[in-house]
Design a protein around this motif. Structure first.
Motif, PDB file in Angstrom:
ATOM      1  N   ASP A   5       0.837  -1.209   0.000  1.00  0.00           N
ATOM      2  CA  ASP A   5       0.000   0.000   0.000  1.00  0.00           C
ATOM      3  C   ASP A   5       0.867   1.252   0.000  1.00  0.00           C
ATOM      4  O   ASP A   5       0.566   2.242  -0.653  1.00  0.00           O
ATOM      5  N   SER A   6       1.950   1.200   0.768  1.00  0.00           N
ATOM      6  CA  SER A   6       2.809   2.372   0.881  1.00  0.00           C
ATOM      7  C   SER A   6       3.651   2.594  -0.378  1.00  0.00           C
ATOM      8  O   SER A   6       3.950   3.733  -0.745  1.00  0.00           O
ATOM      9  N   LEU A   7       4.020   1.489  -1.058  1.00  0.00           N
ATOM     10  CA  LEU A   7       4.955   1.621  -2.186  1.00  0.00           C
ATOM     11  C   LEU A   7       4.282   1.753  -3.548  1.00  0.00           C
ATOM     12  O   LEU A   7       4.946   2.091  -4.519  1.00  0.00           O
ATOM     13  N   LYS A   8       2.978   1.510  -3.622  1.00  0.00           N
ATOM     14  CA  LYS A   8       2.378   1.493  -4.976  1.00  0.00           C
ATOM     15  C   LYS A   8       2.428   2.862  -5.652  1.00  0.00           C
ATOM     16  O   LYS A   8       2.430   2.940  -6.872  1.00  0.00           O
ATOM     17  N   ARG A   9       2.547   3.927  -4.862  1.00  0.00           N
ATOM     18  CA  ARG A   9       2.630   5.264  -5.484  1.00  0.00           C
ATOM     19  C   ARG A   9       3.948   5.484  -6.247  1.00  0.00           C
ATOM     20  O   ARG A   9       4.089   6.436  -7.002  1.00  0.00           O
ATOM     21  N   PHE A  10       4.945   4.601  -6.013  1.00  0.00           N
ATOM     22  CA  PHE A  10       6.226   4.761  -6.714  1.00  0.00           C
ATOM     23  C   PHE A  10       6.313   3.896  -7.981  1.00  0.00           C
ATOM     24  O   PHE A  10       7.342   3.858  -8.637  1.00  0.00           O
ATOM     25  N   ARG A  43       6.939   6.447  10.795  1.00  0.00           N
ATOM     26  CA  ARG A  43       6.148   7.177   9.803  1.00  0.00           C
ATOM     27  C   ARG A  43       6.337   6.613   8.381  1.00  0.00           C
ATOM     28  O   ARG A  43       5.941   7.232   7.406  1.00  0.00           O
ATOM     29  N   ALA A  44       6.932   5.406   8.310  1.00  0.00           N
ATOM     30  CA  ALA A  44       7.245   4.835   6.990  1.00  0.00           C
ATOM     31  C   ALA A  44       6.000   4.557   6.169  1.00  0.00           C
ATOM     32  O   ALA A  44       6.019   4.632   4.946  1.00  0.00           O
ATOM     33  N   PHE A  45       4.909   4.225   6.824  1.00  0.00           N
ATOM     34  CA  PHE A  45       3.726   3.775   6.077  1.00  0.00           C
ATOM     35  C   PHE A  45       2.622   4.821   6.092  1.00  0.00           C
ATOM     36  O   PHE A  45       1.464   4.519   5.835  1.00  0.00           O
ATOM     37  N   ARG A  46       3.001   6.045   6.407  1.00  0.00           N
ATOM     38  CA  ARG A  46       2.002   7.108   6.478  1.00  0.00           C
ATOM     39  C   ARG A  46       1.481   7.442   5.077  1.00  0.00           C
ATOM     40  O   ARG A  46       2.258   7.552   4.123  1.00  0.00           O
ATOM     41  N   GLU A  47       0.163   7.582   4.978  1.00  0.00           N
ATOM     42  CA  GLU A  47      -0.410   7.977   3.678  1.00  0.00           C
ATOM     43  C   GLU A  47      -0.305   9.481   3.551  1.00  0.00           C
ATOM     44  O   GLU A  47      -0.887  10.213   4.326  1.00  0.00           O
ATOM     45  N   GLN A  48       0.478   9.941   2.626  1.00  0.00           N
ATOM     46  CA  GLN A  48       0.537  11.384   2.387  1.00  0.00           C
ATOM     47  C   GLN A  48       0.848  11.616   0.914  1.00  0.00           C
ATOM     48  O   GLN A  48       1.350  10.738   0.226  1.00  0.00           O
ATOM     49  N   ARG A  49       0.518  12.815   0.464  1.00  0.00           N
ATOM     50  CA  ARG A  49       0.619  13.057  -0.973  1.00  0.00           C
ATOM     51  C   ARG A  49       2.072  13.141  -1.433  1.00  0.00           C
ATOM     52  O   ARG A  49       2.445  12.601  -2.442  1.00  0.00           O
ATOM     53  N   ASN A  50       2.915  13.792  -0.643  1.00  0.00           N
ATOM     54  CA  ASN A  50       4.323  13.849  -1.054  1.00  0.00           C
ATOM     55  C   ASN A  50       5.090  12.707  -0.365  1.00  0.00           C
ATOM     56  O   ASN A  50       4.527  11.958   0.427  1.00  0.00           O
ATOM     57  N   ASP A  51       6.384  12.610  -0.679  1.00  0.00           N
ATOM     58  CA  ASP A  51       7.133  11.497  -0.090  1.00  0.00           C
ATOM     59  C   ASP A  51       8.173  11.987   0.923  1.00  0.00           C
ATOM     60  O   ASP A  51       9.238  11.409   1.058  1.00  0.00           O
ATOM     61  N   ASN A  53       8.144  11.780   4.133  1.00  0.00           N
ATOM     62  CA  ASN A  53       8.431  10.781   5.173  1.00  0.00           C
ATOM     63  C   ASN A  53       9.492   9.771   4.701  1.00  0.00           C
ATOM     64  O   ASN A  53      10.400   9.413   5.448  1.00  0.00           O
ATOM     65  N   ILE A  54       9.375   9.371   3.438  1.00  0.00           N
ATOM     66  CA  ILE A  54      10.329   8.389   2.898  1.00  0.00           C
ATOM     67  C   ILE A  54      11.711   9.030   2.732  1.00  0.00           C
ATOM     68  O   ILE A  54      12.738   8.426   3.050  1.00  0.00           O
ATOM     69  N   LYS A  55      11.714  10.297   2.292  1.00  0.00           N
ATOM     70  CA  LYS A  55      13.004  11.005   2.119  1.00  0.00           C
ATOM     71  C   LYS A  55      13.735  11.073   3.457  1.00  0.00           C
ATOM     72  O   LYS A  55      14.942  10.860   3.539  1.00  0.00           O
ATOM     73  N   MET A  56      12.977  11.384   4.504  1.00  0.00           N
ATOM     74  CA  MET A  56      13.555  11.517   5.853  1.00  0.00           C
ATOM     75  C   MET A  56      14.171  10.181   6.302  1.00  0.00           C
ATOM     76  O   MET A  56      15.297  10.141   6.820  1.00  0.00           O
ATOM     77  N   ILE A  57      13.449   9.092   6.058  1.00  0.00           N
ATOM     78  CA  ILE A  57      13.948   7.768   6.454  1.00  0.00           C
ATOM     79  C   ILE A  57      15.228   7.437   5.700  1.00  0.00           C
ATOM     80  O   ILE A  57      16.206   6.967   6.273  1.00  0.00           O
ATOM     81  N   PHE A  58      15.212   7.725   4.402  1.00  0.00           N
ATOM     82  CA  PHE A  58      16.387   7.412   3.588  1.00  0.00           C
ATOM     83  C   PHE A  58      17.600   8.230   3.983  1.00  0.00           C
ATOM     84  O   PHE A  58      18.723   7.752   3.953  1.00  0.00           O
ATOM     85  N   LYS A  59      17.341   9.475   4.375  1.00  0.00           N
ATOM     86  CA  LYS A  59      18.440  10.340   4.802  1.00  0.00           C
ATOM     87  C   LYS A  59      19.080   9.756   6.072  1.00  0.00           C
ATOM     88  O   LYS A  59      20.293   9.639   6.173  1.00  0.00           O
ATOM     89  N   GLN A  60      18.219   9.360   6.984  1.00  0.00           N
ATOM     90  CA  GLN A  60      18.716   8.829   8.265  1.00  0.00           C
ATOM     91  C   GLN A  60      19.381   7.474   8.104  1.00  0.00           C
ATOM     92  O   GLN A  60      20.345   7.167   8.790  1.00  0.00           O
TER      93      GLN A  60
END
Ligand SMILES: Nc1ncnc2c1ncn2[C@@H]1O[C@H](COP(=O)(O)OP(=O)(O)OP(=O)(O)O)[C@@H](O)[C@H]1O
Ligand SMILES: [Mg+2]
Length: 254
Positions: free
Chosen positions: A63-68, A209-217, A219-226
């Motif tokens: 569900d979280s990854l289908k937007r990519f 916050r990895a699986f949070r539904e939001q329009r932009n990404d 949350n994912i950018k933040m995780i990848f940075k960390q």
């Protein structure tokens, strides 16, 4: 004379590099780490296709990854893959072998599995290069991980597939780690296990916050940075999986 290979030629029939995230225990980070692996592979290997195969009916990672999804990145969430609490091995193996983007020379498949998956019913694991087993530091999770490993060894020693396929490399991934001391405790608790031990992933609120539904990404950018160094290590584990061919006698720290 140059031999031209068609899309269905032998070069493209080779199985994608395949990794499964599994543990009988719930909430240990299987979906979080599958997400890191799938997106990490897609960003690091621009010439490769990546497919996330989500076996969990809860569909957390898919569900979280289908937007990519695009021509290079696909998500498979097929209810046929996991029916009545058991994996449908034939269907999963078909999904592994028939990835959409056959035009890519390099292909990766990342499998996220639900809690409670029984090793003796999981013959699809013979079609994986690496099996990553996340565990948290709690006694309950460590105990469950030990039992899970025992059942996996039984599968790989007794199943008829063992004659045709080598077993995947088994790597325990310590997750939700608080401190180096805690990691050392885990290493001690699992020292007799015949498996590899991966690098620790420390507890970080960003992962919640990895699986949070939001329009932009964001949350994912933040995780990848960390988690950049960790993700680099995690993806290399799959691309360099040939280095893990020997089954260690006791726990072997990577
Ligand atoms: N390193 C971490 N730091 C903080 N929170 C984490 C970390 N890893 C996972 N989590 C959080 O822990 C919870 C469980 O993680 P996740 O859903 O990935 O586990 P799971 O093994 O896939 O669970 P399930 O068995 O239900 O499928 C989630 O809320 C996730 O955001
Ligand atoms: Mg999950």
């Amino acid at each position: 004379m140059t031999r031209v290979l068609s899309d269905t030629g032998p070069r493209f029939n080779i199985r994608p590099k395949t990794v499964a995230f599994a543990n009988s225990k719930g909430g240990v980070g299987k979906s979080t780490l599958a997400l890191l692996m799938a997106l990490g592979l897609a960003t690091r290997h621009r010439d490769a296709s990546v497919s996330l195969i989500d076996l969990d009916p809860q569909a957390t990672s898919s569900d979280s990854l289908k937007r990519f999804c695009d021509s290079r990145f696909s998500v498979v969430s097929d209810s046929k893959n996991y029916e009545d609490g058991s994996p449908n091995n034939e269907s999963i193996i078909n999904h592994i072998h028939s990835q959409r983007s056959r035009r890519y020379k390099k292909r990766f498949a990342v499998i996220d599995s639900p809690a409670g998956i029984e090793p003796n019913k999981s013959s699809f694991l013979f079609h994986c290069d690496v099996l990553l087993i996340p565990t948290s530091m709690s006694d309950a999770d460590i105990f469950a991980t030990r039992k899970y490993l025992e059942k996996l060894h039984r599968l790989f020693q007794t199943h008829e597939n063992r004659r045709s396929f080598p077993p995947p490399a088994l790597v325990i991934l310590p997750n939700l780690v608080d401190s180096r001391d805690e990691f050392n405790e885990l290493r001690f608790a699992l020292q007799k296990e015949s498996a590899y031990l991966g690098k620790p992933l420390y507890y970080s609120p960003a992962f919640r916050r990895a699986f949070r539904e939001q329009r932009n990404d964001d949350n994912i950018k933040m995780i990848f940075k960390q988690a950049q160094p960790y993700t680099l290590w995690l993806t290399s584990l799959l691309t360099q999986s040939h280095r893990l061919e020997k089954r260690p006698k006791d726990l072997f720290q990577l």
